[in-house]
Structure formats: C-alpha cells, structure tokens
Design an enzyme around this catalytic site. Structure first.
Site, PDB file in Angstrom:
ATOM      1  N   GLU A 176       1.173  -1.152  -0.190  1.00  0.00           N
ATOM      2  CA  GLU A 176      -0.125   0.356   0.087  1.00  0.00           C
ATOM      3  C   GLU A 176       0.538   1.199   0.098  1.00  0.00           C
ATOM      4  O   GLU A 176       0.769   2.303   0.800  1.00  0.00           O
ATOM      5  CB  GLU A 176      -0.665   0.048   1.358  1.00  0.00           C
ATOM      6  N   GLU A 295      -5.177  -8.810  -0.815  1.00  0.00           N
ATOM      7  CA  GLU A 295      -6.363  -7.893   0.714  1.00  0.00           C
ATOM      8  C   GLU A 295      -7.336  -7.748   0.448  1.00  0.00           C
ATOM      9  O   GLU A 295      -7.679  -6.810  -0.265  1.00  0.00           O
ATOM     10  CB  GLU A 295      -5.443  -6.450   1.642  1.00  0.00           C
TER      11      GLU A 295
END
Ligand code: AHR
Length: 502
Positions: A176, A295
């Site tokens: 991320e 995710e």
C-alpha cells in the site's frame, strides 16, 4: 413458495473462463494484534507443538485448505527489518512497530513462519520492505531465503539451522505504498522507480521468483487508477502481478447496498485488467500482467474499539471484527466475483487468517473457533477447484444507494473435470423472499445432485462465539434435476453451494 421470484442460469461445460489458480484461496498473516502471538503461535498453550504453534489453529487452517499465506505485512512490513527476526531468539530486539503502535518482540520471524506454513501445507507469499528500506535489503532477503548456500546471506541462514532454502515463489514489492498512512508513503513515480530496481536485483538473485507490484489501496484513493498506470509503466518488464486491496463494511446498516458491494470489487478488477493491458500494448510486450487481490474482506466492526487500545503493548486485541451472518453473505458474493475473474486474478488473500479480521478466532490459553465468514471461504476453497465457467445469470435486479442494476442472484460455477464434479455457488440477495432458480445444465449429461449446502439465518446480525456456532451451514432438500434442468430454491438472503456429480 407462492410468491418467490424466479431466475435462470445457463451453464455450459464449453464456456470456460480459466482454470482456477488455487492461490485465489490464499490468506494473510501480519505481525498485527494477535494474528501471530496468541494466534498461530502461543508457546505454553495446551495445544501448542514443540515449536510453540497452536495445533488447534493449524487444524482449522488446514480444514480451510489455504494454499498460500502472505507474510509479514501489511502496513507492518514498511518498517520491518527482517534481520531482527532471525538467529537466536533471545538476541532478537524488541522494536516499536510504528504501523500499529505496538511492540514487536520478534519471537517469530521468517524461518519460524516458513515452518508454520509447512505445518499447514501452504506456500509463503513473502513481502519486502520498500518503505524504510529498499533494493539492497530486498535482495539480501531473497538470498537469505532462496539461495542454496556459499554466500553471505545464504550461509547466515544455514548458520541459523536452516540448511535447505525456503524457495519462496511469490514476493510482494512493499505494501500500500499509495497510502499516506504507510511508513514512507511514496508517490507513484517514487514507488515505481524503487519497485523496478528492487525487482531487478531480486530476480537477479533468483530468476524463478514471481513479483507483485503495489496497486492502489482501494477504489476510493484519489490516485486510483492513475497510480496503476504510472507504476505499471515503470515495472512492466520486471513484475508478474499488480495488487488490489479492498475492505467493505455496513456502517449504514443498509443490507441492500452492503450486499451490492461486490460490484465495486468487480469494476475494480475490470479497471486494473484494463490498466495492465494498456501498459502491455504501450510496451509492445508479450507478457500479460495478472492480478493479486492480496487483501480483501469485510472490515468495520472493530474501528471504534481500536481507537481505545493502549499503545506500545505486545499483541493487543486489534482489528478483532466479530462477523455477522450478513458479512458471510458479502464474503460469498466477493468469492463468486473472484472466481468469475479466474482468468486474470491468480492470487487472492482473505485478510486476514487468525484473530485480525479473520475467519478463525482464538482465546489465550483457550479454544479456537470459526467465525461466520469461515464457511463461504471453506466451501469455495474446497469445491471451487477446477475450471471456472462463464455462467449466464438472468435475475431480477434492484437499485441501491450506490449501485444500480444489482442482480438478486449472484452466481458462478466451477467444473472439476477429472472428478466429474460441478459446483454452483450462489447468493440470493433478496430480503423479500426465496428465489426459484432453473439452471440449464444440459451439457452435464447424467450429472446428479450430491447436496445443496446453505447458510441462512433469520437474524442478519447473528454471530458465532467461542463454543457457540449460531451461523453454520446445513443441507437443503427439494432440488431436482430433470431433462438437463436443475430446479433449486435459494432461500431469502442465503449463501448456497449446489454440488453435482457425473
Ligand atoms: O489487513 C490490515 C491492514 O489493511 C494491512 O496492514 C494494510 O495493508 C491494509 O490497510
């Protein structure tokens, strides 16, 4: 049911999307909260093995059939020094983890995790720190884990008692990195450059590894999807996958809108595929970049509680969402969406696996138990292996707050040709009533019904707890196969697994 709505499915064995890569039933363990400590690892627990791993938890993970586990983060990895977690345990430092404001004791590191993964029959999807660190530490970690011996880092591993290399196949280039919350957050240009250079040297150490570049953290990011375009331009020649992350919640207590949120996952996947393909064309390339949805889950129940957690403790109760029956329905819709993109989504990780937004919960010193979302994941992982089929669904539709034209029936099918098994996965989003569904399965001659598993509950907010499984599947009778037509009933608001065998 007199007033039940009706829908049809057309399922043809020739309409193949792709073989399902088993890695789409992957999951994730981060050094976060009680995922590792008190989760998979609890020395002194009555069920712990000689290495401190809880065998009761390992049994549940094995039951889920998780083939790949991402590790060690997550936000955690962006501040992680992998060297802290190797060598004699009593010499390892206790570090402040800035991602989750906890203390990391480093009792579990890469070697211990590799052993745990072996115990549960999973491969490790390893992540490198591209936040505070860079290509040098990443290539050293590949050498430590995958190189046989005769070099500084591989010999260090051998000196730690690990003669055989771990040979981890898939590696994530950071986590991320588009998010301002990330330790050493980067712009797309900054990340694209460092990811490209890290990828090059990692593959020079071991040319057999596969690499995942960071995509956007979700579809609400201001930089989505220009982030993907910019990053892919930098890394196209050196990586194999781009990541997608997404968490959904029912903060507004609007079941129609909540269950439609898998449509966001669907359009996210389509957009990222487009970005990959445009980049391929721009680079005049032959290589297809695939997707790693590494995710995904429901995550919102624990947000408020987490704000009250005392900082700088070891393994606090963080992100411990207790999942409801309606969460299990959305997880079912999300699994169906992943299967419908089996041609491009080759890796996916239910985030996470134990205690932290997880299907498996544990009590310190006590038992492990299954959350509601455990069941759709179990069913998809167990029966979703084979060839994903393009199912044509004709269903009545509805509009919700954020979505239009939402089909009441979300469905897909997987054909396991060698076993002569056809499995239909379906969610009925209709809160008004059952859905009578007719599936045309004429190309599956002589296939008979094995069972219809269903997850249904009168209470959308029903949850499981230690020793009390309020949300668990049962079998439904009454379906019929006649003349190549399967007649079935999908109860209102339900997850369904219809299994046929030839
Ligand atoms: O899975 C929990 C967290 O969610 C991960 O650490 C991070 O990558 C994401 O924001």
């Amino acid at each position: 049911m007199a007033n039940a709505r009706t829908a049809t499915l057309a399922i043809d064995r020739a309409f193949k999307i792709s073989e399902v890569d088993p890695r789409i039933f992957g999951s994730f363990i981060e050094h976060l909260g009680r995922a590792v400590y008190e989760g998979i690892y609890e020395p002194g627990h009555p069920k712990a093995d000689k290495n401190g791993f809880r065998t009761d938890v390992a049994e549940l993970v094995k039951e889920l059939g998780v083939p790949l586990v991402r590790y060690p983060g997550g936000n955690f990895v962006s501040g992680y020094n992998w060297e802290d977690g190797v060598g004699p345990a009593d010499k390892r430092p206790r570090r402040l983890d800035l991602a989750w404001k906890t203390v990391e004791p480093n009792l579990v590191g890469v070697n211990e995790f590799a052993h745990w993964a072996q115990l549960v029959g999973a491969e490790v999807n390893m992540s490198v720190n591209l936040g505070t660190r860079g290509p040098d530490e990443a290539r050293a970690l590949v050498e430590y884990c995958n190189h046989a011996g005769g070099s500084q880092w591989s010999d260090l591993r051998v000196s730690h008692g690990e003669r055989d290399p771990h040979r981890f196949r898939t590696w994530c280039l950071g986590n991320e990195m588009d998010g301002p919350w990330q330790i050493s957050h980067k712009t797309a240009e900054e990340y694209g450059r460092v990811a490209c250079e890290a990828a090059k040297v990692m593959k020079w150490v071991d040319s057999t590894i596969e690499l995942v570049a960071c995509g956007s953290s979700n579809t609400r990011m201001a930089t989505y999807p220009s982030w993907e375009m910019a990053v892919l331009d930098h890394v196209y020649d050196h990586v194999d996958y781009i990541s997608l992350h997404s968490y959904y919640g029912n903060q507004e207590n609007d079941i129609d809108n909540f269950l439609a949120k898998s449509l966001d996952m669907d359009s996210y996947i389509r957009t990222v595929i487009a970005a990959c393909d445009v980049t391929q064309a721009k680079h005049r390339g032959k290589k297809v970049i695939n997707l790693s949805f590494d995710e995904w889950n429901v995550w919102f129940h624990s947000h408020e509680d987490d704000k009250k957690v005392e900082p700088w403790t070891v393994a606090p109760h963080l992100l411990e969402d207790i999942y409801t029956f309606e969460d299990a329905l959305l997880v079912g819709c999300l699994l169906i969406t992943l299967l419908r993109h089996a041609d491009r989504v080759k890796i996916a990780c239910l985030a996470q696996l134990v205690n932290v937004i997880a299907p498996i919960m544990t009590e310190k010193g006590g038992p492990a138990w299954r959350q509601s979302i455990y069941y759709p994941f179990l069913h998809a992982s167990r029966y979703g292996r084979g060839t994903a089929l393009e199912v044509v669904v004709s269903s009545p539709r509805y509009d919700s707050k954020d979505f239009t034209d939402v089909p009441f029936v979300e469905a897909t099918a997987v054909h396991n040709e060698p076993e002569r098994e056809l499995t239909i996965f379906a969610v009925n989003r209709d809160k008004q009533g059952d859905m009578n569904v007719e599936a045309d399965i004429r190309t599956f001659e002589n296939y008979r019904l094995v069972e219809h598993l269903v997850l249904e509950n009168n209470d959308l907010k029903a949850v499981n707890a230690k020793g009390k499984e309020t949300v668990s599947p049962h079998t439904l009778t009454g379906d019929k196969v006649d003349g190549g037509r399967l007649q079935m009933r999908l109860p209102k608001l339900s997850w369904n697994v219809i299994r046929l065998k030839g």
